[in-house]
Design a protein around this motif. Structure first.
Motif, short mmCIF file in Angstrom:
data_model
loop_
_atom_site.label_atom_id
_atom_site.label_comp_id
_atom_site.label_asym_id
_atom_site.label_seq_id
_atom_site.Cartn_x
_atom_site.Cartn_y
_atom_site.Cartn_z
N LEU A 1 0.82 -1.22 0.00
CA LEU A 1 0.00 0.00 0.00
C LEU A 1 0.85 1.26 0.00
O LEU A 1 0.46 2.29 -0.55
N LYS A 2 2.03 1.21 0.64
CA LYS A 2 2.95 2.34 0.70
C LYS A 2 2.26 3.58 1.29
O LYS A 2 1.73 3.52 2.39
N ARG A 3 2.20 4.66 0.54
CA ARG A 3 1.63 5.91 1.07
C ARG A 3 0.11 5.85 1.20
O ARG A 3 -0.49 6.73 1.81
N ARG A 4 -0.49 4.86 0.63
CA ARG A 4 -1.94 4.72 0.73
C ARG A 4 -2.37 4.03 2.01
O ARG A 4 -3.57 3.87 2.25
N PHE A 5 -1.41 3.59 2.84
CA PHE A 5 -1.75 2.85 4.06
C PHE A 5 -2.60 3.75 4.96
O PHE A 5 -2.25 4.89 5.24
N PRO A 6 -3.76 3.25 5.45
CA PRO A 6 -4.68 4.08 6.24
C PRO A 6 -4.05 4.60 7.53
O PRO A 6 -3.28 3.90 8.19
N SER A 7 -4.40 5.84 7.87
CA SER A 7 -3.93 6.45 9.11
C SER A 7 -4.96 7.47 9.57
O SER A 7 -5.62 8.11 8.74
N PRO A 8 -5.13 7.64 10.88
CA PRO A 8 -6.11 8.63 11.37
C PRO A 8 -5.73 10.05 11.03
O PRO A 8 -6.60 10.91 10.86
N ARG A 9 -4.44 10.33 10.92
CA ARG A 9 -4.01 11.69 10.61
C ARG A 9 -4.41 12.09 9.20
O ARG A 9 -4.72 13.25 8.93
N ALA A 10 -4.43 11.13 8.28
CA ALA A 10 -4.84 11.40 6.90
C ALA A 10 -6.34 11.28 6.71
O ALA A 10 -6.84 11.54 5.61
N GLY A 11 -7.07 10.86 7.76
CA GLY A 11 -8.51 10.74 7.65
C GLY A 11 -8.97 9.50 6.90
O GLY A 11 -10.08 9.48 6.37
N THR A 12 -8.13 8.46 6.86
CA THR A 12 -8.48 7.22 6.14
C THR A 12 -8.62 6.04 7.09
O THR A 12 -8.71 4.90 6.62
N LEU A 13 -8.60 6.27 8.37
CA LEU A 13 -8.79 5.21 9.36
C LEU A 13 -9.87 5.65 10.34
O LEU A 13 -9.73 6.66 11.02
N GLY A 14 -10.97 4.88 10.38
CA GLY A 14 -12.07 5.24 11.25
C GLY A 14 -13.16 4.19 11.23
O GLY A 14 -13.07 3.17 10.54
N ILE A 15 -14.21 4.49 11.99
CA ILE A 15 -15.32 3.54 12.12
C ILE A 15 -16.28 3.62 10.94
O ILE A 15 -16.76 2.62 10.43
N ASP A 16 -16.56 4.85 10.48
CA ASP A 16 -17.54 5.06 9.41
C ASP A 16 -16.83 5.01 8.05
O ASP A 16 -16.29 6.02 7.56
N LEU A 17 -16.80 3.85 7.43
CA LEU A 17 -16.12 3.70 6.13
C LEU A 17 -16.83 4.48 5.04
O LEU A 17 -16.20 5.08 4.17
N ALA A 18 -18.17 4.46 5.06
CA ALA A 18 -18.92 5.13 4.00
C ALA A 18 -18.64 6.63 4.00
O ALA A 18 -18.47 7.25 2.93
N ALA A 19 -18.57 7.24 5.18
CA ALA A 19 -18.30 8.68 5.26
C ALA A 19 -16.90 9.00 4.74
O ALA A 19 -16.70 10.01 4.05
N MET A 20 -15.92 8.16 5.05
CA MET A 20 -14.56 8.40 4.57
C MET A 20 -14.48 8.25 3.05
O MET A 20 -13.77 9.02 2.37
N VAL A 21 -15.21 7.27 2.51
CA VAL A 21 -15.22 7.08 1.06
C VAL A 21 -15.83 8.29 0.36
O VAL A 21 -15.30 8.81 -0.63
N LEU A 22 -16.96 8.77 0.88
CA LEU A 22 -17.61 9.95 0.29
C LEU A 22 -16.72 11.18 0.39
O LEU A 22 -16.67 12.00 -0.54
N LYS A 23 -16.03 11.33 1.51
CA LYS A 23 -15.15 12.49 1.69
C LYS A 23 -14.03 12.49 0.66
O LYS A 23 -13.70 13.53 0.07
N ILE A 24 -13.44 11.32 0.43
CA ILE A 24 -12.33 11.24 -0.53
C ILE A 24 -12.83 11.45 -1.96
O ILE A 24 -12.20 12.15 -2.76
N LYS A 25 -13.96 10.86 -2.30
CA LYS A 25 -14.46 10.96 -3.67
C LYS A 25 -14.93 12.37 -4.01
O LYS A 25 -14.81 12.80 -5.16
N ASN A 26 -15.47 13.09 -3.04
CA ASN A 26 -16.06 14.40 -3.33
C ASN A 26 -15.16 15.57 -2.95
O ASN A 26 -15.48 16.71 -3.28
N ALA A 27 -14.07 15.32 -2.23
CA ALA A 27 -13.19 16.41 -1.81
C ALA A 27 -12.53 17.06 -3.03
O ALA A 27 -12.24 16.40 -4.03
#
Length: 352
Positions: free
Chosen positions: A228-254
């Protein structure tokens, strides 16, 4: 004094010309003779040595005409920080900008002007992108220091098709969370079996730009951290959390944007951020513009001068730059401290 007269004077005093003169008489015969009993300083020698070194002038080869800096480019740079505060207002519909103040449009007027130029009878692009173009003062808090360019992402209240393809992979042990991630727009989702397929090569990560994960699967996900390299999930990047759907929407629409320094004026910053489409409602475009302006202003260094100096609305391919009053939109944001603090943890964009 001639040499003959000097010789007579020495013979009168009882000295011959070839006789060595005592050093205590140096001051007496200073007009005739100077004796220095000290050496030159080391710094003096270094300076003299550096003067003797020849500076090699590098010869510039032939530059094609299409790569040479044109004269009008330098004129344009001189106007980057053009201040029209002392200029009079224009009394006609047509005026020379260098002799009058730049007209400030309301947000609605600026959008309507762009809709007229993009009408089917003109450019014929009624669904073109609208950009907020920023002029920034990159002077840092300390004198002589500049704010370096940066990349940020902002979530807009009213989404639109930004034209970028962002494939996201979601990891979770819960099938219901994976299903919600798929509905939100994830390209692939799964748990331990998906990690195994990635290890064996059945699932490729070539077309995957982002990865989100649930905290419970992180221990198993660490085995493919090298893939995964730089794509590895982390809370600081906002890619590690309980609500997967919200994180997916945030990345797709940001909306991702970059602030860069001007090539020949580093203290002058430039940014162009898409805020929507011309076909969208004006109130929605205005709300998106406010969100972008507030996000850009978060990078403001701790100094009294404003960070954002000018905001214009543009809509390519039209070259029109319609200035709006950005300070009016930032007044409601002045109560809370939006200045950049290096001691606090800076928000990291998932696009970095």
């Amino acid at each position: 004094m001639s040499c003959v007269a000097g010789g007579k004077l020495l013979s009168i005093l009882g000295f011959s010309i070839n006789q060595q003169i005592n050093t205590r008489y140096n001051q007496l015969f200073s007009p005739l003779l100077q004796v220095r009993n000290y050496a030159a300083r080391k710094g003096t020698r270094e300076k003299a040595r550096k003067k003797k070194v020849k500076v090699e002038v590098k010869k510039v080869g032939f530059i094609p005409h299409n790569l040479r800096v044109k004269k009008e480019d330098f004129i344009r740079i001189d106007r980057l920080r053009y201040d029209d505060a002392g200029q009079p207002f224009a009394t006609d519909d047509v005026w020379l900008r260098k002799y009058h103040k730049t007209r400030i449009f309301s947000f609605e007027e600026a959008i309507e002007c762009h809709r007229e130029t993009h009408h089917p009878t003109s450019y014929g692009l009624p669904n073109a992108f609208v950009y907020a173009s920023f002029d920034l003062d990159m002077q840092a808090e300390k004198v002589g220091k500049l704010v370096e360019g940066f990349i940020r992402s902002v979530n807009l209240p009213h989404q639109f098709d930004h034209g970028e393809v962002r494939n996201i992979i979601a990891f979770s042990k819960h099938p219901e969370l994976n299903q919600l991630a798929d509905e939100a727009g994830a390209a692939v989702s799964g748990g331990s079996e998906l990690i195994g397929k990635i290890q064996t090569g059945e699932v490729s990560l070539t077309d995957i730009q982002f990865a989100v994960a649930h905290p419970q699967i992180m221990s198993e996900l660490s085995v493919i951290k090298g893939l995964l390299k730089r794509r590895f999930p982390s809370p600081r990047a906002g890619t590690l959390g309980i609500d997967l759907a919200a994180m997916v929407l945030k990345i797709k629409n940001a909306i991702k944007y970059s602030v860069r320094q001007h090539e020949r004026q580093p203290a002058f910053g430039i940014a162009s951020v898409p805020i929507g489409l011309l076909s969208m409602d004006i109130k929605e475009l205005e709300a998106n513009a406010i969100a972008v302006m507030q996000d850009v202003n978060k990078a403001k260094p701790k100094r009294p001068e404003p960070f954002i100096t000018k905001v214009c609305l543009t809509s390519p391919p039209s070259p029109e730059l319609l200035k709006i009053d950005h300070e009016f939109y930032l007044e409601s944001d002045k109560k809370r401290d939006t200045s950049y603090d290096s001691d606090e943890e800076e928000e990291v964009s998932v696009f970095n």
